[in-house]
Design an enzyme around this catalytic site. Structure first.
Site, PDB file in Angstrom:
ATOM      1  N   LYS A  22       0.897  -1.407  -0.087  1.00 25.54           N
ATOM      2  CA  LYS A  22      -0.007  -0.060  -0.057  1.00 25.54           C
ATOM      3  C   LYS A  22       0.880   1.257   0.011  1.00 25.54           C
ATOM      4  CE  LYS A  22      -2.750   0.966   3.681  1.00 25.54           C
ATOM      5  NZ  LYS A  22      -2.477   2.298   4.290  1.00 25.54           N
ATOM      6  N   SER A 170       7.498   9.422  11.900  1.00 25.04           N
ATOM      7  CA  SER A 170       6.397   9.305  10.967  1.00 25.04           C
ATOM      8  C   SER A 170       6.728   9.284   9.505  1.00 25.04           C
ATOM      9  CB  SER A 170       5.350  10.402  10.998  1.00 25.04           C
ATOM     10  OG  SER A 170       4.434  10.392  10.203  1.00 25.04           O
ATOM     11  N   GLN A 172       4.827   9.334   7.060  1.00 24.18           N
ATOM     12  CA  GLN A 172       3.932  10.364   6.107  1.00 24.18           C
ATOM     13  C   GLN A 172       4.529  11.715   6.370  1.00 24.18           C
ATOM     14  OE1 GLN A 172       0.063   9.189   7.885  1.00 24.18           O
ATOM     15  NE2 GLN A 172       0.046   7.331   6.647  1.00 24.18           N
ATOM     16  N   ASP A 320       2.126  -0.608  11.987  1.00 21.08           N
ATOM     17  CA  ASP A 320       1.133  -1.290  11.730  1.00 21.08           C
ATOM     18  C   ASP A 320       0.808  -2.603  12.248  1.00 21.08           C
ATOM     19  OD1 ASP A 320       0.293   1.246  10.681  1.00 21.08           O
ATOM     20  OD2 ASP A 320       1.118   0.615   8.641  1.00 21.08           O
ATOM     21  N   ARG A 351      -5.898   2.673  18.263  1.00 19.63           N
ATOM     22  CA  ARG A 351      -5.744   1.015  18.422  1.00 19.63           C
ATOM     23  C   ARG A 351      -5.197   0.779  19.696  1.00 19.63           C
ATOM     24  NH1 ARG A 351      -3.052   0.544  12.346  1.00 19.63           N
ATOM     25  NH2 ARG A 351      -4.965   0.573  11.272  1.00 19.63           N
ATOM     26  N   ARG A 393      -6.931  -3.021   9.951  1.00 22.03           N
ATOM     27  CA  ARG A 393      -6.414  -3.914  10.675  1.00 22.03           C
ATOM     28  C   ARG A 393      -7.093  -4.566  11.852  1.00 22.03           C
ATOM     29  NH1 ARG A 393      -2.248  -3.326   7.246  1.00 22.03           N
ATOM     30  NH2 ARG A 393      -1.696  -1.445   6.714  1.00 22.03           N
TER      31      ARG A 393
END
Ligand code: S3P
Length: 436
Positions: A22, A170, A172, A320, A351, A393
């Site tokens: 991804k 991070s 991102q 993740d 999460r 997830r």
């Protein structure tokens, strides 16, 4: 809403190729859109998230030929500052899209504001972590009150490079700032407390951009003249493979083999954790694909897993996969502790809360900590009903909980898996993780 009940099984076995990566698919589309040459992307991930990115790229003026479902997409880029972003881009559930697109849009030619928006889950995710450093470079980026999307981004303000010290690792955020740096005057440097996945850096280098390294930082010198992304094939996603790998550790008999997986060391922290817990794992390295190390992973059931500790230094390389450590902890001897993982609170769901909630709902003993969780093992996993909270997830974690349960686990909201792994239920069934 789809509800599926995953049944317990004594053994799972077989060979699967998991869906394409991804992270790499998002990047191939986005960097393709600013490339000077058309890019053929073979085996892009066809999922909710990556379709959102393909739509975004098209809406910004890049040419898109082919169908993502057919396994080949050609992106005709508009050059590093030739995109024409539309008034609104719907990023749906894709945080990677929103953060990387913001870094690209600020560097395009002066134009009206583009608003980056998303679904309810994305609208809860923090965006000041990109808005503040982009503003420090001279850009205009304004999130909603609370620092969340929608995010207003104005293209074309003059930007200058600077040194960004990220408080939290991070990929991102790092990628967003490096992409902005391509169109900023001078050097843009990013320092992280622990290095995150380096897919963007690898892809930029492959496209002919000089990515600099100094004192533990990565940087680019802007403004660059252009980039030429080579054609690429996207290898399998380690984060998707992780579910088959953990199924193999818990029930693999004789073995589960996952082939053609991206084994970038910035992604495979879970393998180190599994080995520490005593798991029987063999990695067979193959050829590099798309500039990324790739190979097969073979796992066999481990009768006795031992509890472990996961701390801040390890989290970025398995960010993740941390939810899976919760389930493994429940099956291991001793107390498994995850700390330094506060980032999990701002993923597709909180999460820490949702993983602990799921574990408790199926009978395991687990507690939340501010920055992680504690699981007491071995605890019987009775089974029960869990909800995905719209988090892919979590949905897939519920399936594996069913595999090792006494009575099966019903996952409500199973459709969320399609965000990253549309064929999850079928792939798992092929291994013997059966749902009804
Ligand atoms: C991603 C980076 C990770 C990860 C996400 C995808 C990426 O987030 O959780 O699923 O493609 O860069 P951060 O590194 O930003 O925490």
């Amino acid at each position: 809403m789809t509800s599926l009940t995953f049944r317990p099984a004594a053994a799972v076995a077989g060979t699967i190729a998991v869906p394409p990566d991804k992270s790499l698919t998002h990047r191939a589309f986005l960097l393709g859109a600013i490339s000077d040459r058309p890019v053929v992307v073979d085996d892009p991930l066809d999922s909710e998230d990556t379709r959102a990115t393909l739509d975004a790229v098209r809406s910004m003026g890049a040419g898109v030929e082919g169908d993502i479902a057919s396994g080949r997409v050609v992106i005709a880029g508009r050059g590093v500052r030739g995109l024409t972003p539309p008034p609104v881009i719907d990023c749906r559930n894709a945080g990677t899209l929103m953060r990387l697109a913001a870094g690209i849009i600020v560097g395009q030619a002066p134009a009206e504001v583009t608003v980056l928006d998303g679904d309810q889950s994305l609208r809860r995710r923090p965006m000041r972590r990109i808005a503040d450093p982009l503003v420090a470079m001279g850009a205009a980026v304004i999130p909603a009150e609370g620092g969340t999307p929608p995010l207003a981004v104005r293209p074309g303000l003059p930007m200058h490079g600077t040194v960004h010290d990220l408080p939290i690792a991070s990929a991102q955020v790092k990628s967003c700032l490096l992409l902005a740096g391509l169109n900023a005057a001078g050097d843009t440097w990013v320092r992280e407390p622990v290095p995150s996945r380096d897919h963007t850096e690898r892809m930029l280098r492959a496209a002919g951009v000089e990515v600099m390294e100094r004192d533990g930082m990565v940087g680019v010198a802007g403004p660059i003249a252009g980039l030429a992304l080579p054609d690429m094939r996207v290898p399998g996603d380690f984060s998707s493979a992780a579910f088959a790998i953990v199924a193999g550790v818990l029930r693999g008999d004789p073995a589960v083999r996952v082939v053609g997986v991206n084994l970038n060391p910035g992604r495979t922290g879970l393998l180190d954790v599994l080995r520490r817990m005593g798991a029987d794992i063999t990695v067979e390295m193959g050829e590099d694909v798309a500039g990324e190390p790739c190979g097969d992973v073979v796992v066999r059931r481990t009768e006795t897993l031992v509890a472990t500790e996961v701390t801040a230094a390890e989290v970025p390389s398995m960010v993740d996969e941390v939810p899976l450590v919760g389930l493994l902890g429940a099956r291991a001897d001793g107390t498994t502790v995850v700390s330094g993982a506060g980032e999990l609170r701002v993923k597709e769901s909180d999460r820490i809360a949702t993983v602990v909630g799921l574990l408790r709902a199926v009978g395991a003993e687990a507690e939340e900590r501010e920055d992680g969780f504690v699981v007491h093992g071995p605890s019987a996993i009775r089974g029960g009903e869990v909800h995905s909270h719209g988090d892919h997830r979590l949905a897939m974690l519920g399936a594996l909980a069913g595999l090792v349960s006494d009575d099966g686990v019903t996952v409500h909201g199973m459709e969320a898996a399609a965000v990253s792994y549309p064929g999850f239920t079928e792939d798992m069934a092929a291994l013997g993780v059966v749902a009804a």
